[in-house]
Design an enzyme around this catalytic site. Sequence first.
Site, short mmCIF file in Angstrom:
data_model
loop_
_atom_site.label_atom_id
_atom_site.label_comp_id
_atom_site.label_asym_id
_atom_site.label_seq_id
_atom_site.Cartn_x
_atom_site.Cartn_y
_atom_site.Cartn_z
N LYS A 1 -3.70 12.09 -6.96
CA LYS A 1 -4.02 11.73 -5.57
C LYS A 1 -4.04 13.03 -4.78
O LYS A 1 -3.00 13.57 -4.42
CB LYS A 1 -2.93 10.79 -5.03
CG LYS A 1 -3.41 9.82 -3.95
CD LYS A 1 -3.91 10.48 -2.69
CE LYS A 1 -2.77 10.90 -1.78
NZ LYS A 1 -3.24 11.67 -0.61
N CYS B 1 3.58 27.73 0.83
CA CYS B 1 4.97 27.27 0.78
C CYS B 1 5.95 28.42 0.59
O CYS B 1 7.09 28.37 1.02
CB CYS B 1 5.15 26.24 -0.33
SG CYS B 1 4.59 26.84 -1.93
N GLU C 1 10.44 24.18 9.12
CA GLU C 1 9.22 24.69 8.52
C GLU C 1 8.04 24.37 9.42
O GLU C 1 7.82 23.21 9.77
CB GLU C 1 8.99 24.04 7.14
CG GLU C 1 7.76 24.60 6.45
CD GLU C 1 7.42 23.87 5.15
OE1 GLU C 1 7.45 22.64 5.14
OE2 GLU C 1 7.13 24.56 4.16
N GLU D 1 8.13 19.94 -5.89
CA GLU D 1 8.02 21.27 -5.27
C GLU D 1 7.82 21.02 -3.78
O GLU D 1 6.78 20.51 -3.36
CB GLU D 1 6.86 22.05 -5.89
CG GLU D 1 7.17 22.37 -7.34
CD GLU D 1 6.04 23.05 -8.09
OE1 GLU D 1 5.00 23.32 -7.47
OE2 GLU D 1 6.21 23.28 -9.29
P1 NDP Z 1 2.72 16.13 2.55
O1 NDP Z 1 4.06 15.87 2.01
O2 NDP Z 1 2.38 15.63 3.91
O3 NDP Z 1 1.61 15.49 1.60
C1 NDP Z 1 1.53 15.83 0.24
C2 NDP Z 1 0.81 14.71 -0.51
O4 NDP Z 1 1.62 13.54 -0.52
C3 NDP Z 1 -0.49 14.31 0.12
O5 NDP Z 1 -1.44 14.02 -0.89
C4 NDP Z 1 -0.10 13.09 0.92
O6 NDP Z 1 -1.19 12.26 1.21
C5 NDP Z 1 0.87 12.45 -0.03
N1 NDP Z 1 1.81 11.49 0.57
C6 NDP Z 1 2.28 11.46 1.84
N2 NDP Z 1 3.16 10.44 2.01
C7 NDP Z 1 3.25 9.80 0.81
C8 NDP Z 1 3.98 8.67 0.34
N3 NDP Z 1 4.83 7.98 1.13
N4 NDP Z 1 3.84 8.29 -0.95
C9 NDP Z 1 3.01 8.98 -1.77
N5 NDP Z 1 2.27 10.06 -1.38
C10 NDP Z 1 2.39 10.46 -0.10
O7 NDP Z 1 2.49 17.69 2.41
P2 NDP Z 1 1.25 18.54 2.97
O8 NDP Z 1 0.00 18.06 2.30
O9 NDP Z 1 1.33 18.57 4.45
O10 NDP Z 1 1.58 19.98 2.36
C11 NDP Z 1 2.38 20.89 3.01
C12 NDP Z 1 3.79 20.86 2.47
O11 NDP Z 1 3.78 21.13 1.08
C13 NDP Z 1 4.71 21.89 3.08
O12 NDP Z 1 5.96 21.33 3.35
C14 NDP Z 1 4.84 22.93 1.97
O13 NDP Z 1 6.00 23.70 2.05
C15 NDP Z 1 4.79 22.09 0.76
N6 NDP Z 1 4.39 22.86 -0.40
C16 NDP Z 1 5.35 23.19 -1.33
C17 NDP Z 1 5.02 23.98 -2.42
C18 NDP Z 1 6.05 24.33 -3.45
O14 NDP Z 1 5.65 24.82 -4.50
N7 NDP Z 1 7.32 24.11 -3.22
C19 NDP Z 1 3.66 24.50 -2.59
C20 NDP Z 1 2.74 24.10 -1.56
C21 NDP Z 1 3.11 23.30 -0.51
P3 NDP Z 1 -2.17 12.57 2.47
O15 NDP Z 1 -2.02 14.01 2.85
O16 NDP Z 1 -3.50 12.28 1.92
O17 NDP Z 1 -1.72 11.65 3.55
#
Ligand code: NDP
Length: 486
Positions: A178, A288, A390, A254
């Site tokens: 997804k 991140c 963040e 992550e």
């Molecule tokens: P989100 O947590 O908002 O979304 C990540 C994914 O999860 C998206 O595909 C989102 O869908 C989906 N999602 C959201 N809610 C749910 C749920 N309840 N159940 C299942 N899936 C769900 O993160 P962002 O996309 O905003 O990414 C930024 C974040 O990612 C930052 O916090 C960053 O630090 C972290 N990150 C961490 C990394 C690491 O290696 N530790 C690397 C890169 C980023 P949709 O967006 O389509 O609504």
Amino acid sequence: MRQIENFIAGEYVAAASGRRFEKRSPVDNRVIASISEAGRPEVDAAVQAARAALHGEWGGLTADQRVELLYGVANEITRRFEDFVEAETADTGQPSHVMRHVFIPRGAANFKVFADVVKNVPTEAFQMATPDGAGALNYAIRVPKGVIGVICPWNAPFLLMTWKLGPALACGNTVVVKPSEETPNTAALLGEVMNAVGVPKGVYNVVNGFGPDSAGAFLTQHPGVDAITFTGETRTGAAIMKAASEGMRDVSFELGGKNAGIVFADADFDAAVDGIFRSAFLNTGQVCLGTERVYVERPIFERFVQALKLKAEAVKYGRPEDHTANYGPLISQEHKRKVLSYYAKAVEEGATVVTGGGVPDMPGELAEGAWVQPTIWTGLPETAAVVREEIFGPCCHIRPFDSEQEVVALANATDYGLSTTIWTTNLARAHRVAARVEVGITWINSWFLRDLRTAFGGSKQSGIGREGGVHSLEFYTETRNVCVKL
Ligand code: NDP
């Protein structure tokens, strides 16, 4: 305008509901794609296709045959390199040279690296004494976990997705991905690659949509998913962990960070300024591992702040295809509003705005894009929201420090623990501080230098588990023991 469908059992399919959503360009806010939103029926079909593939041709392949296919995937991505660069820049708006030199090549490399790991990693064996003197032999076998749900963020979509797909497929699992609704392009394109290379149908599936009450939640709640790997915000991770508790499914997370950069007075000054500039502003701060808290030893504090300010003010805004540009927009209008709300909050909290703090003056159509200025603050207490939370934008707060002990305490005073970058020419101190900062990854005199064989993951609320090299096998396989009485 691009039409993006779901990819299920090797076919591009629109959702039966007919529901679609729009993707807008971060650069100028034009609608650039219409995407089919998967409902429960499509998620169910994708999970079933993945399950069938496990028990079909894919499940019958030897590790060598899988490895060969994954090399084929990497080569086909390289052959269609420009298509991937174009798809990723359309979604993210970032300079195409960053895609060309980092994100797309690393995406292809992820398939080869994990194919090599799987080919070469041994399993354990123990000989055991028994009372009858004949003994017993124990050996381990690794089996795939099954159907893996892969939930991805938008900041480096292809790199982060393939970081999960490479090991998942190398280990013999099947996947349902997804992607973020902001960045569906490269996941869709990868379906063409899988078909061209002959990866059996159902091994790689993509369902598009949102998180809660949409494809993300339908997938993570689906009982046919055996394990979930997720990169995204810590808050979302908590929701997914709850979903995974039904059926006791394993998770690999992550998550977010609020990473500290530490600059000692004896650092190579120019290298430290360049390093912190990259770690704060690369990908418009949407990394991140990026640095939003910078601690600089007092004797060089003022000089450092001025040098970083000059570099931040010299960024060149521009469209992805503008080769002179080194700075792109944020991912979306929504994220722009979030980042600007933190810019306003910093001022309310009494920050000195060293540079930035607003929206740049962009010409013509670009004025509609999700542009914000790179921003530097000083003068805030550690309790300020912009120092604790963040933001995931092109901004950092810089604070002076006086001792090693003090800076370690400052760096650790957070619920997060993803990464840190330390700048010093005192080698003993570098190692000492690295061992005391509570993070999954420490860089010394560098940042974002990644050897894909090493363990990657976060401490504290920045993650669960480690991926990379052999560490990925811990999540993507199950180790079983066979005991043979001799
Ligand atoms: P989100 O947590 O908002 O979304 C990540 C994914 O999860 C998206 O595909 C989102 O869908 C989906 N999602 C959201 N809610 C749910 C749920 N309840 N159940 C299942 N899936 C769900 O993160 P962002 O996309 O905003 O990414 C930024 C974040 O990612 C930052 O916090 C960053 O630090 C972290 N990150 C961490 C990394 C690491 O290696 N530790 C690397 C890169 C980023 P949709 O967006 O389509 O609504």
